[in-house]
Design a protein around this motif. Sequence first.
Motif, PDB file in Angstrom:
ATOM      1  N   ALA B 493      42.891  47.389  50.129  1.00  0.00           N
ATOM      2  CA  ALA B 493      42.053  46.291  49.616  1.00  0.00           C
ATOM      3  C   ALA B 493      42.879  45.050  49.319  1.00  0.00           C
ATOM      4  O   ALA B 493      42.336  43.979  49.100  1.00  0.00           O
ATOM      5  N   SER B 494      44.203  45.211  49.292  1.00  0.00           N
ATOM      6  CA  SER B 494      45.052  44.041  49.018  1.00  0.00           C
ATOM      7  C   SER B 494      45.724  43.511  50.282  1.00  0.00           C
ATOM      8  O   SER B 494      46.578  42.637  50.201  1.00  0.00           O
ATOM      9  N   ASN B 495      45.339  44.049  51.433  1.00  0.00           N
ATOM     10  CA  ASN B 495      45.964  43.585  52.682  1.00  0.00           C
ATOM     11  C   ASN B 495      45.638  42.139  52.998  1.00  0.00           C
ATOM     12  O   ASN B 495      46.457  41.400  53.506  1.00  0.00           O
ATOM     13  N   ARG B 496      44.411  41.756  52.714  1.00  0.00           N
ATOM     14  CA  ARG B 496      43.993  40.393  53.033  1.00  0.00           C
ATOM     15  C   ARG B 496      44.001  39.592  51.750  1.00  0.00           C
ATOM     16  O   ARG B 496      43.272  39.903  50.803  1.00  0.00           O
ATOM     17  N   THR B 497      44.839  38.576  51.692  1.00  0.00           N
ATOM     18  CA  THR B 497      45.008  37.836  50.442  1.00  0.00           C
ATOM     19  C   THR B 497      44.393  36.442  50.544  1.00  0.00           C
ATOM     20  O   THR B 497      44.300  35.880  51.643  1.00  0.00           O
ATOM     21  N   PRO B 498      44.005  35.895  49.429  1.00  0.00           N
ATOM     22  CA  PRO B 498      43.457  34.534  49.451  1.00  0.00           C
ATOM     23  C   PRO B 498      44.589  33.515  49.548  1.00  0.00           C
ATOM     24  O   PRO B 498      45.727  33.830  49.221  1.00  0.00           O
ATOM     25  N   PRO B 499      44.284  32.308  49.988  1.00  0.00           N
ATOM     26  CA  PRO B 499      45.297  31.246  49.948  1.00  0.00           C
ATOM     27  C   PRO B 499      45.448  30.744  48.520  1.00  0.00           C
ATOM     28  O   PRO B 499      44.693  31.137  47.627  1.00  0.00           O
ATOM     29  N   LEU B 500      46.409  29.870  48.339  1.00  0.00           N
ATOM     30  CA  LEU B 500      46.664  29.300  47.021  1.00  0.00           C
ATOM     31  C   LEU B 500      45.563  28.307  46.650  1.00  0.00           C
ATOM     32  O   LEU B 500      45.113  28.248  45.523  1.00  0.00           O
ATOM     33  N   GLY B 501      45.159  27.514  47.626  1.00  0.00           N
ATOM     34  CA  GLY B 501      44.166  26.476  47.350  1.00  0.00           C
ATOM     35  C   GLY B 501      44.197  25.460  48.461  1.00  0.00           C
ATOM     36  O   GLY B 501      44.489  25.797  49.607  1.00  0.00           O
ATOM     37  N   PHE B 502      43.940  24.220  48.107  1.00  0.00           N
ATOM     38  CA  PHE B 502      43.890  23.172  49.117  1.00  0.00           C
ATOM     39  C   PHE B 502      44.817  22.040  48.731  1.00  0.00           C
ATOM     40  O   PHE B 502      45.057  21.784  47.564  1.00  0.00           O
ATOM     41  N   MET B 576      28.682  31.653  48.596  1.00  0.00           N
ATOM     42  CA  MET B 576      27.828  30.480  48.803  1.00  0.00           C
ATOM     43  C   MET B 576      28.519  29.430  49.648  1.00  0.00           C
ATOM     44  O   MET B 576      27.874  28.760  50.443  1.00  0.00           O
ATOM     45  N   VAL B 577      29.829  29.279  49.476  1.00  0.00           N
ATOM     46  CA  VAL B 577      30.543  28.318  50.320  1.00  0.00           C
ATOM     47  C   VAL B 577      30.401  28.741  51.776  1.00  0.00           C
ATOM     48  O   VAL B 577      30.083  27.936  52.658  1.00  0.00           O
ATOM     49  N   ASN B 608      36.652  24.762  42.419  1.00  0.00           N
ATOM     50  CA  ASN B 608      36.040  26.048  42.124  1.00  0.00           C
ATOM     51  C   ASN B 608      36.534  27.130  43.066  1.00  0.00           C
ATOM     52  O   ASN B 608      36.747  28.269  42.662  1.00  0.00           O
ATOM     53  N   LEU B 609      36.712  26.771  44.333  1.00  0.00           N
ATOM     54  CA  LEU B 609      37.228  27.743  45.290  1.00  0.00           C
ATOM     55  C   LEU B 609      38.626  28.184  44.893  1.00  0.00           C
ATOM     56  O   LEU B 609      38.966  29.353  44.951  1.00  0.00           O
ATOM     57  N   LYS B 610      39.422  27.207  44.488  1.00  0.00           N
ATOM     58  CA  LYS B 610      40.775  27.532  44.087  1.00  0.00           C
ATOM     59  C   LYS B 610      40.757  28.515  42.920  1.00  0.00           C
ATOM     60  O   LYS B 610      41.516  29.476  42.887  1.00  0.00           O
ATOM     61  N   ASP B 611      39.872  28.262  41.958  1.00  0.00           N
ATOM     62  CA  ASP B 611      39.744  29.172  40.829  1.00  0.00           C
ATOM     63  C   ASP B 611      39.336  30.561  41.300  1.00  0.00           C
ATOM     64  O   ASP B 611      39.857  31.568  40.817  1.00  0.00           O
ATOM     65  N   ALA B 612      38.386  30.598  42.225  1.00  0.00           N
ATOM     66  CA  ALA B 612      37.912  31.890  42.726  1.00  0.00           C
ATOM     67  C   ALA B 612      39.042  32.618  43.461  1.00  0.00           C
ATOM     68  O   ALA B 612      39.212  33.829  43.319  1.00  0.00           O
ATOM     69  N   PHE B 613      39.820  31.884  44.241  1.00  0.00           N
ATOM     70  CA  PHE B 613      40.951  32.497  44.951  1.00  0.00           C
ATOM     71  C   PHE B 613      41.970  33.059  43.954  1.00  0.00           C
ATOM     72  O   PHE B 613      42.514  34.138  44.136  1.00  0.00           O
ATOM     73  N   GLN B 614      42.200  32.271  42.921  1.00  0.00           N
ATOM     74  CA  GLN B 614      43.161  32.704  41.911  1.00  0.00           C
ATOM     75  C   GLN B 614      42.692  34.002  41.257  1.00  0.00           C
ATOM     76  O   GLN B 614      43.460  34.944  41.071  1.00  0.00           O
ATOM     77  N   LEU B 615      41.403  34.043  40.963  1.00  0.00           N
ATOM     78  CA  LEU B 615      40.851  35.224  40.329  1.00  0.00           C
ATOM     79  C   LEU B 615      40.961  36.432  41.258  1.00  0.00           C
ATOM     80  O   LEU B 615      41.335  37.530  40.843  1.00  0.00           O
ATOM     81  N   LEU B 616      40.678  36.203  42.540  1.00  0.00           N
ATOM     82  CA  LEU B 616      40.786  37.280  43.520  1.00  0.00           C
ATOM     83  C   LEU B 616      42.217  37.791  43.580  1.00  0.00           C
ATOM     84  O   LEU B 616      42.474  38.998  43.591  1.00  0.00           O
ATOM     85  N   SER B 617      43.152  36.849  43.602  1.00  0.00           N
ATOM     86  CA  SER B 617      44.560  37.225  43.680  1.00  0.00           C
ATOM     87  C   SER B 617      44.977  38.064  42.470  1.00  0.00           C
ATOM     88  O   SER B 617      45.632  39.100  42.603  1.00  0.00           O
TER      89      SER B 617
END
Lengths: 237, 634
Positions: B493-502, B576-577, B608-617
Motif C-alpha cells: 500500500a506504500s508502493n505508490r507515493t504522493p508528490p510533495l506538492g506543486f 473530487m479533483v 488543499n491538494l498539497k495538504d491531502a498529499f501530505q496527509l496521505l504520505s
Amino acid sequence: MTTQGSAGEDWATYLASRQQAAKDPRLQAFFQAFTARPGMTLEEAPLIALDVETTGLDPRRHSIISIGVVPFDLDRIRFSQRRQWLLKPRFPLESHSVTLHHITHADLAHAPDLDEVLEDLLQAMAGRLPVVHYRSIERRFLESAIRFRLGESLVFPVIDTMALEARFHRQPLSARIRRWLGGGQLSLRLQDCRARYGLPGYSPHHAVIDALATAELLQAQVAARLGRNARVGELWC
Amino acid sequence: MQPEVMEIRQHLSRFAPFDVLSDELLDTVADSVDAAYFKAGSDILTRDAPVTELYYIRSGAVDIFRRSGALHNRLEEGDIFGHFSLLRNHRAHFPAKAMEDTLLYLIPEALFERLCAEDEQFADFVELDQPRLKSVVEKHAGDARMMTTRVRKLITRPPVLVDATLSVQDAAQQITDAHASAALVLAEPDDNPRHTILAEDGQTRRLLGIVTDSDFRRSVVAEGRACDTPIGEIVAEHAFTVQSDEILQDAMLAMLRNNVKHMPVLHRRRPIGILHLSDIVRHQTHTGLYLADRIFSQPNAEALAKLLPDVRESFVRMVEEGANAEMMGAALSTIGRSFTRRLLELAEAELGPPPVPYAFMALGSMARNEQTIVTDQDNALVLDDDFDPTQHDDYFLALARRVSDGLAACGYTYCTGGIMATNPRWRQPLATWKKYFQDWLDNPTPERLLHSSIFFDLDAVCGEDAFVAQLQDLIASGAPRSPRFLAAMARNASNRTPPLGFFRNFVMEKDGKKNNTINVKRRGTAPMVDLIRVHALACGSTAQNSYDRLNDIAQTDLLPSGVSERIRYALEFISMVRIRHQAIALQRDQPPGNSVQPENISSAERHNLKDAFQLLSDAQKFLQFRYPIPAGRR
C-alpha cells in the motif's frame, strides 16, 4: 559641493563643521544626531531610504511635490514605519508631471509647504544614514529648497544604490569597445537594477514605494556583493 | 486607504488566504508589512529560530526542509510560511531557505492573531491542514445540488385549481382526471394580501389551502361526510407557499418545519405547481436511477453501448450540480452494475438458464461503489461447488465473454491484468475461491500479494450473493489474525507515493524533481484506498466502500483519534479533483483520464491538494509502523 564623491574622512569633517555651524535649530538637531561614521560597518548602521518626487529635473524651475522615507537595516525594512509627505510646489505644476506621479492639483492645493514638515522629516531621519537611488536629484532639490527657505544648506552624505550598481558593473575595456560598437548599455534605472537581483517590479513614482524599492535594492546589493561588514566610509558619497 | 500601499495590497489580494479578507482587513495588512530580502541559498529560518511574524513570499522561491534534511515543501510567490510556528511554540519547526533570490513581506504576529480571530476562512487556512481540508470538503458538500437547484426545476405541470364551493366528489374527480394527487383550493379574495393570488384568468383569488389524497381519506371518508360537502370545508387553511425561485434546500426545510408534504409553488402571485416532498427526494437520486431504468429497458448489447454518451452526460451534470465524490462513486457504480446485470440477463436469455448457480462478482472500484467515468472492468465468476468444468464451463465462458465484451462496448475497457471472468483462473467454484483467499492469507509476501489487492474489494453484482458474502466473511475473520498478511498488504500500500506538492507549473517530487503532469489516481486516490483497505482488513470489516470502511475503522483504536476523519476528507478532496478534471475533459470533447496538469489546478486547489498529499504520505508512514513485518518470519 566639494565633498561630493570624495573619501569618507571629508564627510566626517564636513559633518563636524555643520554640527557647529547650522543656524536653524532643526538642521542643528539633525546634524548632531547624524551618528554614521566612516568606520561603521553597514550591519551597525541604522539606515533610512529616502525618495523625493519632483515636477521636473531642474531645481530652479521645478519643485518637490512629495518625500517618502522608510527606515531599515540589513535585516528588516520597516515599511510599517514609513512616512510620506505631499508638499505644495514652489513653481506651478506642469501637466505632464501630474500624470507621472498620480498626484493631482487638488491633492496639492492644501498640501503644506516644506518648511512646515521639515521638523517631522528631519526627526524621522535623525540618527539614520540616508539611502537613495541617484543622489543628484535628492541632493540638489533639497539643497535648493532649504537654501530658498532658510538661507543655509542641507547637504548630507548618502549611500547611492545607483552609484553602487555602476561600481559593480565598471566594465573592462573589451566591453566598453563592444558597447561603443553598438552593444546595449547597462541600465541603472531603479527597476532595472532591482530586476538583476530578482526583485519584483513596483509601479514607480510613489515616493514611499520608491524608497521601499531602494531599501530592498540595497539589501540585495549587500547580500550579493558588498557583505554586511562593508564600511560606511567606503560607500557614502 | 493610502494610495501608496495599493502596490502591496493588490499583490496580497491575489493569493490565499488574503484573497478572502475584507477590504478593511486587507488594508490593515498592506499597511503593516515590513520587508526583507534573501539571496538565493541563504537561510531565512534556521531550525528552532524564534518566529514572531508571518512570512509572505512577494517574489522568489523558498524551500522548507524537514528535520531530516529532506525537502518538505517548495513555496513560491504568494505563499506563506511561519504560521505553523506562530500557532504553536514560536520556534521554527522546519528550517526555511531561499531557493531563489527572494523578497519577503513580514506580517507582525499581533496582526496575524487579529486576522485569525476576525476571519474564519483565514483561520481555517492557517490552522492545521486537516481542518482546512475539512472545511473545504464540507463547504463543497454544502454547495451540492440542493443548495443551488431552484424549486421551479422540479415543477413539471400546472396545479389543479378548484373552487372552495365545489363538492368534494367533483374535486376528487378533477384531481383524478389530472392524474394528480393534490389540488389548490381557491376562494373569494379577502383583505389579507398574503393569500391573494392571480388565477389563470387574471382574476384575483384567495388561496385557501391545499387538499391532498389523504385529506379525502381523513376528512371525508373517515368522518363519514357527504359527497356534496364543499371542498372548502375540509381544507386546512393557511397554506404555506414557496416562490419558484427559492432554493430547494430552503423549500425542503420549510416543509419539514411545517410538517407538510406538499407546498403550492408561486411565481410572484401566480400558482405554477405543487411541490411534493417525494419530488425532492427523487431529484437527489434522479440521475443514477433514471439511467439504470433506461439500461434495463435496452433490448440488446448494441443498444446498451449507445447509452455511453448519456452516461457521460449525466456524469458531467452531476459534477456541475455539485455532487460529492461519494455520491458520484455510488451513482456510477450503480450504472456499471446495471450494465453488468442487463448484459447477464440478455446472455441468459440467449444461452438458457445457468446449469449451476453462480455469483457474478465485481472487484475493485465497482465493488467499492467508487467508480468514475474512467474505469476498466474487473470481475470474476464464483460458481456453485457442483460445477463440473467439462459439462458446465462452456456455458460460463460464453456468459463471461458476453458480459465482458458488452462492458467493453459500453466504455469499460478490458482489464489489462486479465482479472475478468473470461480468464479460467477467475471462473471457479466457491471452494476454489476459498482456497485462493486462504492461500493469500496464509502465505503472504508483498511480491505474491502485489497483484491481489484488487481481490480484497469484492461484491456480488448478480446471482448468488451468498457466495460472495462467504468469501467476504472468510477474509474478515482471517485477515485480522494474520500479521504477516497485513504487513505484506501494508508494504504494497506504500508502493505508490504522493508528490510533495506543486511549484509554479510543475509537480514537485520529494527528491526535488519536477514533472509536468500528475496522475491523481496513481499518486492520490489509489494509494489512499489501498491504505484504508489495510486498516479495514485489520479490523475485520466486511465493508467494501472506502468511506464505510473508515466508519468501521473509526470504531476501533487502529488509528489515532481523528485520523480516519482526516483521511476521509483527503480522499474526498483528491477524488473530487480527479472527477472535476474528468468532467472538464468531457466538456471539451477530450478523452477523460486520470492525469492533471498543474497549470489547470487553481491556487486554492493546490493548497488543499498539497495538504491531502501530505496527509496521505503521513498515513503511509504510519501504516508501515502499525503493521510491521513480524520479526524472523520473512
